[in-house]
Each structure stands twice: as structure tokens, then as C-alpha cells.
Design an enzyme around this catalytic site. Sequence first.
Site, PDB file in Angstrom:
ATOM      1  N   ASP A  85     -11.904   2.803   4.111  1.00 44.98           N
ATOM      2  CA  ASP A  85     -12.322   1.416   3.871  1.00 44.98           C
ATOM      3  C   ASP A  85     -13.848   1.291   3.793  1.00 44.98           C
ATOM      4  O   ASP A  85     -14.362   0.298   3.284  1.00 44.98           O
ATOM      5  CB  ASP A  85     -11.797   0.502   4.986  1.00 44.98           C
ATOM      6  CG  ASP A  85     -10.495  -0.177   4.583  1.00 44.98           C
ATOM      7  OD1 ASP A  85     -10.263  -0.336   3.374  1.00 44.98           O
ATOM      8  OD2 ASP A  85      -9.730  -0.543   5.478  1.00 44.98           O
TER       9      ASP A  85
ATOM     10  N   LYS B  23       0.841  -1.200   0.000  1.00 44.50           N
ATOM     11  CA  LYS B  23       0.000   0.000   0.000  1.00 44.50           C
ATOM     12  C   LYS B  23       0.874   1.248   0.000  1.00 44.50           C
ATOM     13  O   LYS B  23       0.582   2.223  -0.685  1.00 44.50           O
ATOM     14  CB  LYS B  23      -0.928  -0.004   1.217  1.00 44.50           C
ATOM     15  CG  LYS B  23      -2.067  -1.018   1.086  1.00 44.50           C
ATOM     16  CD  LYS B  23      -2.806  -1.230   2.399  1.00 44.50           C
ATOM     17  CE  LYS B  23      -3.778  -2.401   2.293  1.00 44.50           C
ATOM     18  NZ  LYS B  23      -4.354  -2.784   3.587  1.00 44.50           N
TER      19      LYS B  23
ATOM     20  N   GLN C 209      -4.803  -1.793   9.720  1.00 45.76           N
ATOM     21  CA  GLN C 209      -4.578  -3.088   9.084  1.00 45.76           C
ATOM     22  C   GLN C 209      -5.192  -4.201   9.932  1.00 45.76           C
ATOM     23  O   GLN C 209      -4.903  -4.315  11.122  1.00 45.76           O
ATOM     24  CB  GLN C 209      -3.072  -3.318   8.906  1.00 45.76           C
ATOM     25  CG  GLN C 209      -2.709  -4.580   8.169  1.00 45.76           C
ATOM     26  CD  GLN C 209      -3.161  -4.553   6.712  1.00 45.76           C
ATOM     27  OE1 GLN C 209      -3.098  -3.520   6.040  1.00 45.76           O
ATOM     28  NE2 GLN C 209      -3.649  -5.674   6.217  1.00 45.76           N
TER      29      GLN C 209
END
Lengths: 371, 371
Positions: free
Chosen positions: A198, A129, A175
Amino acid sequence: MAASTMRFSPATYNGGSRGPQRVSPATALRLGSTQNAAVFSVTRTISSRARISSISQCSSSSSSSSVTSAAMINKASGKVIDGKSVAKQIQEKIATEISRMKESIGVVPGLAVILAGNREDSVAYVRNKKIACESVGINSKSYEVHLAEEVSEQEVLEHIKGFNDDPSVHGILVQLPLPPHMNQQNVLNAIQIEKDVDGFNPLNIGLLAMKDREPLFVPCTAKACIELLHRYDVPIKGKRVVVVGRSNIVGLPTALLLQREDATVSIVHSRTENPEEITREADVVIAAVGRPNMVKGSWIKPNAVVIDVGVTKVEDAKKRRGYRYDGDVCFEEVNKIASAITPVPRGVGPMTIAMLLSNTLVAAKRAHNFK
Amino acid sequence: MAASTMRFSPATYNGGSRGPQRVSPATALRLGSTQNAAVFSVTRTISSRARISSISQCSSSSSSSSVTSAAMINKASGKVIDGKSVAKQIQEKIATEISRMKESIGVVPGLAVILAGNREDSVAYVRNKKIACESVGINSKSYEVHLAEEVSEQEVLEHIKGFNDDPSVHGILVQLPLPPHMNQQNVLNAIQIEKDVDGFNPLNIGLLAMKDREPLFVPCTAKACIELLHRYDVPIKGKRVVVVGRSNIVGLPTALLLQREDATVSIVHSRTENPEEITREADVVIAAVGRPNMVKGSWIKPNAVVIDVGVTKVEDAKKRRGYRYDGDVCFEEVNKIASAITPVPRGVGPMTIAMLLSNTLVAAKRAHNFK
């Protein structure tokens, strides 16, 4: 996001990314029966050779229909959907947009990534990422937090609070999975909804589900799947789509997004009595379970389109590195029946990261009212 | 609400109620294509005789399969699910619980109902709710607000604010539809989520959708449907359920609730290419469109269970009052094929009101931490 504006434009579409979650083999064998089992990306090494042969090899189910068997024999291979190449195009557009924003208003999108622990897969995902952020001009490096496995939930919450309050941070990503002593819901709920790139906040999921409402962000993997369908001109409106798996982070939002696009959606899961039969009715199949090679050729209607979200690390002595990645779909079989299919890797995975970058750009534009 | 606790107990289950919404005939003819069209209860008088004959009479579709045709000929009538009787039992339990609460802690549940305008159907619905509240001991009378059609949105918002702040009010219900000059989302969003006994807040819908999360209230009609299935011992887990209609207030929450109960859910809507064929695959059909007699015998698999949520007022010269109420399901045809079916009226309608009472009790118990 209105159905009419769902096609990609850097200003409107959304992505996000969530790393892999480890599940026990026993759990993974049940089709999406828990939130953890039905993640889009399950990284685990199957150490038993017996298990490898029973799970990860492709072989037609005994109940495969004569229709699909005939199709398997007669049909050449379907088109392979090149997620990596599409993701590259999208990232280029994002990079252009970020340059334009920087030049116009002097703002660089910022993405904070919080990692607790040293899981090999999580570390690798975070690294990927970060590389992707750098490639498009998102500042992730300044907001990287790598904490020890034994860090307290309170400390993670304090980091989130700091990023919530920092106007140069536009997106916050924790994460997953978190170390087991933490309450994942508490941690995710602490992220300010405007920075929840997200899109897992329940308010956002509700807005995604409801007609005439607009989510702040479309969860990345859901958007990655639908964007691939659009890019390859696969009809969705009115068509039958089966989503295999019902996790909060992939199966559910993907089904909700498809519904917004006027598909006729069915969700197949661990309790479904006849998953093969139902999946075989679909014009489009989204497999998001985390069980390698579960979807066989006999599950697929001839000329259906298949999107494979699963990624499982499977031991493979023939590979130099000792393992390979398998999807939820038995590629060799299904490729002969489907009109198009995503590969694993180079399918949904790179698109998911592109969507995270896109969501971060959307968040930054929104925060600065930049069109 | 966990799947394992979904069966009725006065302490845990939820209801809510929302009155009918008027839709234009043109809109109603499209299968749940807008939020308004796919409401559970559409009250309108169809004045054209031609329209009556084309819409509201039951006649098998030409594409009815030989399987269902045979079943139609050979099978006796299915069991009629008596919603009115079940609702009565539930209301009795609610009344007992309310007495116990009043005796123990001196609290009486309070439900505020806000009505703007004088629509005949809305006035009737509000009256019915008030009567039901009185019958179980919920105080609704003290918090009744009947405003003129031309009232400003601001004034409605002020009433909501007052009820949000009033600790003796545990539930707030705004009768829909609101006059057209108001923004329905603004008004509904103003209701404090702990008092939103209809459960239409997007955060609540997100919590209903997500695994391992719990909604504050299950929207009433959704819960009414599932409660009837439970009461009649209809298996849901693993079974194929088709929800016809995808409105925010019925189709969507019903599909989400069924998914929580481990059904394999498909939503059929106005854009679905082959609604009859898909519906015929279902073990359980929930019809929630607001289009009278749309679901014919040929849509139903022999021995399926059919829940009819629709209620439409249809002109009928043979009736003394000049009209009758039809459901979305062609009762005469489907009753010969289904193993069980809800009638209209006396099916889902009374259960919906019972669920509103139940949700109000749940809200009051929660506010006072009364078990």
C-alpha cells in the site's frame, strides 16, 4: 520511480488498495478534515432524506461563473474515462508477467490480506481483491486472515510478523479501518517496508516526496489516478492540478506523485477559504474527499480533466437494491464542462485494485531479483 | 508537531541549518530544476557584467498587471520583517533553557559539525554556526571535524558513526555540499535520525508530510519561514501560499509545513507554465530558488506577505568589498506592493541558524527526557 519511467510497464508501476473507511456524516461534511474523512472510498448510507437532498444531489453553486455556465449550456458531454477497461488491460499484462515469472523461476507472488471484523464494505472489498488476485495468478487464498472484531492488536501484530518472516508472502495488506480499540499506526508500522504494497509507511511517503529519491511503492490510488491521465494522454507537466482532499492515503500521495511528474500542484482542503475558485483554475482536478457530489459544474474550468476518487453509498429508493454509489463530483454537471471525466463506479476503483496487483508483482520481482 | 503547538516555545520548535551550495549559473537560471539549484542559499559570484544586468537587477516584467502597477505607484513601502532581531530573541530563550538544563541535570547540548574541504562559503557558514552555538551554550567546539577535500566517504561515515555512538553529541550536521566524489544520500542517511537536526532524513520528511504524524525535527529553513510569519501575526490558515522552488531542503519541507498549518499551498517550479500569474494569487509568497531578483513586483498581489529565502553573492563594484548579497525577490519593487517582506541579509538567514540551535536543544532534551 523516476518521472521518465512513470508510464505503465508491469515491471515498474505500482498499485495498492485500501478499502473504505466509515466516517460519521458530520465528519464527512468537512472536507477532508481528518485522515478518515478524506479517504478515497467512503462507504456509508445516508439515512436522512433531508441529508440526501442537501448532499448528494447535483445543483450548481450560486457563485458559478458566467464562463462555466455558458460552457455548461453549449458544450456536449465530455469523454468518459473508462477505468474498468484500462484496469482490465493492465491485469492482462500482469497475468502474463506472473506466468513468465512462474515458468522462469517457479515463484508465484503472494499477497496476505488481514481483515479484522465483519464490516459489510470491508468484507466486500477483501472479496473483490481476492477475486482479482486469483484472476492474475497471485496467491492470496493461502494467506487470508479473517479475525473477529474483538481481536487484540497483539494478535494482529503476530500475524503481520508471521507474514513478514514468510518468504512466500511478498505483499501484506491490512484492511482498514481497523476496529477502534487498535492503534492503526502501530499496526501499519509493523509491516515490513519491502512488503508494504500500500506504500503508506512514512519512510516510503518521504521517498515519494523527495526529489532524486525513489519510493518502494507508489500508493495505489495515487498511481491509479495518474495512470488514467497517462492512458488518456492528458498533459501533466507544467499544468495546474488541484487535488481536493489531503488524506494520507489518497490526497497527499497523489499530490506528491503529480509533483514528481512536474505538475504545478495545489491542495484544496477543509480550511481552504475559496475552494471553488481555486479548483476552477485547474487543468486537471483530482477529487478525493468522500463527500458525494461536492464538486459542482461551477468548480470546473471548461475542458479541464476530472478524476473522481470518491465513492459513497447513497440511499436511492428508485434503485432496486435501494442504494447507489456517488462520487465526489456531480457527474451530470461536470461532464458538460470537462473534456474528460472518470465515472463512479467503473472509474478509479477498478484501477486501484489493478495497482494493488501490480505492486504485489513488483514486490515479488524485487524479492527474487527477477527482471 | 501539531498545528496547535506550532508557535515558538523553546521546548517544542525545531531548526536546523545547511550551508550554501554552489550551482553553475546555467543551473541556477533554471527555477529549482535540480536539488542543488533550489537551495535556500546559493553563493556564487556572477562575473559577467552582462549576466549581472540580466539577472540581478530589478525590473518589472512586461506582463505586470495594471492592478499591481497601480499598487506600485500608489503604495508606500511595506513593513520589513526583521529576522535578525527575532532570531536574537529566540537565541536568548534558548540560552536560558540551556542554562536551566545544565543546572538541573548537568547536561550541555552537543552539536557535531563535519566539514569536508575548504570552500570559502562553507567555512564561513560553519564558523557562524560555531559562534552561534557558543553564544547560547551549545558545545560544538569539542565535536568539530574539518577534513580535507579529498577525504574518503568511508572516513566521513566513520566520523558520523562515532558521533552516533557518543551520548554527549545530540545533533550531527554535515556541511553541504560534500566534495563531488561522495554520495550525499549515503552520508546523510548514516546520521542517526534522533540526531539529524537538519531533518532531511526521508522518514522525517514522510512524518512531516503526513497528517496525524509528527516529525522528529522540522527542517530549519522551513521552520524559520513559518516562525517569522507567526511572529508578525500573518494569517496562514486557509490562506493561499505559493512556495517558489521545490528543493528537498527548503521548498518541499516549507510546503509540507505550511500544509500542516492549514494553508492552501501551491508549489511553483521550473516547469510551471505561468509562475508569475500563479504567484500573484498568493496571500503569502515564499521564494526559495537561489536566482537573484527573479520575483518581480508584477508577481505579487497587493498587500501579500513575502518571505525571501534566497541569498546570492553578486559582484558589485560600488561596494567596498566588491560584492553584495541579493535575494530571490526584487526588494525595491516588491516592497512597494507587499504588506511585509523579509530583507536579504537580516531576514531568513539568522532565523535559520536560530532554528539549528533550537533543534539541537530539542534533541538534547529528548535524549535526556528533560522537559
